[in-house]
Design a protein around this motif. Structure first.
Motif, PDB file in Angstrom:
ATOM      1  N   GLN A 118       0.823  -1.210   0.000  1.00  0.00           N
ATOM      2  CA  GLN A 118       0.000   0.000   0.000  1.00  0.00           C
ATOM      3  C   GLN A 118       0.858   1.262   0.000  1.00  0.00           C
ATOM      4  N   GLU A 119       2.081   1.157   0.494  1.00  0.00           N
ATOM      5  CA  GLU A 119       2.951   2.329   0.617  1.00  0.00           C
ATOM      6  C   GLU A 119       3.872   2.509  -0.585  1.00  0.00           C
ATOM      7  N   SER A 120       4.489   1.410  -1.042  1.00  0.00           N
ATOM      8  CA  SER A 120       5.473   1.519  -2.117  1.00  0.00           C
ATOM      9  C   SER A 120       5.676   0.162  -2.778  1.00  0.00           C
ATOM     10  N   GLU A 121       5.498   0.130  -4.090  1.00  0.00           N
ATOM     11  CA  GLU A 121       5.712  -1.122  -4.816  1.00  0.00           C
ATOM     12  C   GLU A 121       7.178  -1.532  -4.780  1.00  0.00           C
ATOM     13  N   VAL A 122       8.067  -0.547  -4.797  1.00  0.00           N
ATOM     14  CA  VAL A 122       9.505  -0.842  -4.740  1.00  0.00           C
ATOM     15  C   VAL A 122       9.841  -1.507  -3.407  1.00  0.00           C
ATOM     16  N   ALA A 123       9.341  -0.947  -2.326  1.00  0.00           N
ATOM     17  CA  ALA A 123       9.588  -1.521  -0.999  1.00  0.00           C
ATOM     18  C   ALA A 123       8.981  -2.921  -0.910  1.00  0.00           C
ATOM     19  N   TYR A 124       7.819  -3.087  -1.509  1.00  0.00           N
ATOM     20  CA  TYR A 124       7.154  -4.395  -1.514  1.00  0.00           C
ATOM     21  C   TYR A 124       8.053  -5.445  -2.168  1.00  0.00           C
ATOM     22  N   VAL A 125       8.587  -5.125  -3.347  1.00  0.00           N
ATOM     23  CA  VAL A 125       9.427  -6.084  -4.075  1.00  0.00           C
ATOM     24  C   VAL A 125      10.721  -6.349  -3.308  1.00  0.00           C
ATOM     25  N   ARG A 126      11.309  -5.305  -2.747  1.00  0.00           N
ATOM     26  CA  ARG A 126      12.541  -5.495  -1.974  1.00  0.00           C
ATOM     27  C   ARG A 126      12.308  -6.406  -0.777  1.00  0.00           C
ATOM     28  N   PHE A 127      11.239  -6.130  -0.036  1.00  0.00           N
ATOM     29  CA  PHE A 127      10.949  -6.947   1.146  1.00  0.00           C
ATOM     30  C   PHE A 127      10.630  -8.380   0.730  1.00  0.00           C
ATOM     31  N   ALA A 128       9.838  -8.521  -0.325  1.00  0.00           N
ATOM     32  CA  ALA A 128       9.466  -9.855  -0.808  1.00  0.00           C
ATOM     33  C   ALA A 128      10.695 -10.650  -1.232  1.00  0.00           C
ATOM     34  N   SER A 129      11.674  -9.979  -1.822  1.00  0.00           N
ATOM     35  CA  SER A 129      12.858 -10.694  -2.298  1.00  0.00           C
ATOM     36  C   SER A 129      13.638 -11.332  -1.152  1.00  0.00           C
ATOM     37  N   VAL A 130      13.635 -10.693   0.000  1.00  0.00           N
ATOM     38  CA  VAL A 130      14.327 -11.265   1.159  1.00  0.00           C
ATOM     39  C   VAL A 130      13.418 -12.258   1.873  1.00  0.00           C
ATOM     40  N   TYR A 131      12.198 -11.840   2.135  1.00  0.00           N
ATOM     41  CA  TYR A 131      11.243 -12.656   2.890  1.00  0.00           C
ATOM     42  C   TYR A 131      10.930 -13.970   2.175  1.00  0.00           C
ATOM     43  N   ARG A 132      10.745 -13.903   0.873  1.00  0.00           N
ATOM     44  CA  ARG A 132      10.410 -15.116   0.111  1.00  0.00           C
ATOM     45  C   ARG A 132      11.643 -15.800  -0.468  1.00  0.00           C
ATOM     46  N   GLN A 133      12.803 -15.305  -0.122  1.00  0.00           N
ATOM     47  CA  GLN A 133      14.086 -15.890  -0.512  1.00  0.00           C
ATOM     48  C   GLN A 133      14.190 -16.108  -2.020  1.00  0.00           C
ATOM     49  N   PHE A 134      14.090 -15.013  -2.768  1.00  0.00           N
ATOM     50  CA  PHE A 134      14.211 -15.099  -4.217  1.00  0.00           C
ATOM     51  C   PHE A 134      15.548 -15.732  -4.582  1.00  0.00           C
ATOM     52  N   GLN A 135      15.506 -16.621  -5.565  1.00  0.00           N
ATOM     53  CA  GLN A 135      16.710 -17.326  -6.003  1.00  0.00           C
ATOM     54  C   GLN A 135      17.265 -16.788  -7.316  1.00  0.00           C
ATOM     55  N   GLY A 136      16.457 -16.032  -8.040  1.00  0.00           N
ATOM     56  CA  GLY A 136      16.937 -15.527  -9.319  1.00  0.00           C
ATOM     57  C   GLY A 136      15.971 -14.530  -9.925  1.00  0.00           C
ATOM     58  N   VAL A 137      16.264 -14.169 -11.147  1.00  0.00           N
ATOM     59  CA  VAL A 137      15.487 -13.170 -11.869  1.00  0.00           C
ATOM     60  C   VAL A 137      14.033 -13.617 -12.046  1.00  0.00           C
ATOM     61  N   ASP A 138      13.827 -14.904 -12.243  1.00  0.00           N
ATOM     62  CA  ASP A 138      12.464 -15.410 -12.456  1.00  0.00           C
ATOM     63  C   ASP A 138      11.547 -15.086 -11.276  1.00  0.00           C
ATOM     64  N   ASP A 139      12.091 -15.142 -10.079  1.00  0.00           N
ATOM     65  CA  ASP A 139      11.286 -14.815  -8.899  1.00  0.00           C
ATOM     66  C   ASP A 139      10.869 -13.341  -8.917  1.00  0.00           C
ATOM     67  N   PHE A 140      11.785 -12.475  -9.332  1.00  0.00           N
ATOM     68  CA  PHE A 140      11.458 -11.052  -9.437  1.00  0.00           C
ATOM     69  C   PHE A 140      10.402 -10.820 -10.514  1.00  0.00           C
ATOM     70  N   ILE A 141      10.584 -11.463 -11.654  1.00  0.00           N
ATOM     71  CA  ILE A 141       9.648 -11.299 -12.769  1.00  0.00           C
ATOM     72  C   ILE A 141       8.251 -11.753 -12.362  1.00  0.00           C
ATOM     73  N   GLU A 142       8.177 -12.871 -11.668  1.00  0.00           N
ATOM     74  CA  GLU A 142       6.876 -13.378 -11.216  1.00  0.00           C
ATOM     75  C   GLU A 142       6.189 -12.381 -10.277  1.00  0.00           C
ATOM     76  N   THR A 143       6.944 -11.833  -9.347  1.00  0.00           N
ATOM     77  CA  THR A 143       6.376 -10.866  -8.402  1.00  0.00           C
ATOM     78  C   THR A 143       5.947  -9.591  -9.117  1.00  0.00           C
ATOM     79  N   LEU A 144       6.782  -9.113 -10.032  1.00  0.00           N
ATOM     80  CA  LEU A 144       6.447  -7.898 -10.772  1.00  0.00           C
ATOM     81  C   LEU A 144       5.225  -8.104 -11.666  1.00  0.00           C
TER      82      LEU A 144
END
Length: 181
Positions: A118-144
């Motif tokens: 609700q506050e920032s999509e950038v912050a959402y993706v950053r937090f998600a990348s750590v919290y959900r333990q992104f392993q690569g670009v595909d994880d970012f693409i899926e979230t985006l």
């Protein structure tokens, strides 16, 4: 209250003020020995919440960990520190209201993600990348793409609302009857 300067145990309260929507009290104190002034905060002590980590271990809930994670996710964004503090307080209050005294880190992470989105999509993706333990670009693409799909759905919903309002305006009595000028 022990003085942080001389460790003397007697002090007097100069000022008390409610802070954080009445959830804490800020007190300005003066040491009776060295006359230094310092600030203390009192918060309501709740029944402890147990956090179950990914590895199955349990530890006491620590609000500062949520805040620290959000601060890192919100670096170089427009989200204010006071907003993050308020979010951390909201999440803690939500957890305190639940009858269950244990919660998983995944559930806490979901609460944080919901509010950050609700506050920032950038912050959402950053937090998600750590919290959900992104392993690569595909994880970012899926979230985006998930974010983009939701944004498109919201835009369609808003467009539908606007079209409904326009059609109501055309059929309203004030439009159908001539004005008496």
């Amino acid at each position: 209250m022990q003085c942080p300067y001389c460790q003397h145990t007697d002090s007097r309260v100069l000022e008390s003020r409610s802070t954080g929507a009445g959830r804490s009290i800020r007190r300005r104190r003066e040491c009776l020995s060295c006359k230094h002034r310092f600030t203390t905060y009192e918060r309501i002590e709740f029944v402890p919440i147990s956090v179950i980590k990914r590895n199955g271990q349990s530890e006491a809930f620590d609000r500062s960990k949520i805040l620290r994670g959000m601060v890192r996710a919100c670096e170089k964004t427009t989200v204010l520190p006071s907003t993050l503090e308020a979010i951390a307080e909201e999440i803690e209050a939500q957890l305190q209201q639940k009858p269950k005294r244990s919660i998983t880190t995944a559930q806490i992470g979901d609460l944080v993600l919901h509010r950050l989105r609700q506050e920032s999509e950038v912050a959402y993706v950053r937090f998600a990348s750590v919290y959900r333990q992104f392993q690569g670009v595909d994880d970012f693409i899926e979230t985006l793409s998930h974010l983009q799909d939701n944004a498109e759905q919201a835009n369609l919903w808003i467009q539908t609302l606007n079209e409904d309002e326009e059609s109501e305006d055309l059929t309203s009595p004030s439009v159908l009857t001539p004005s008496a000028n």
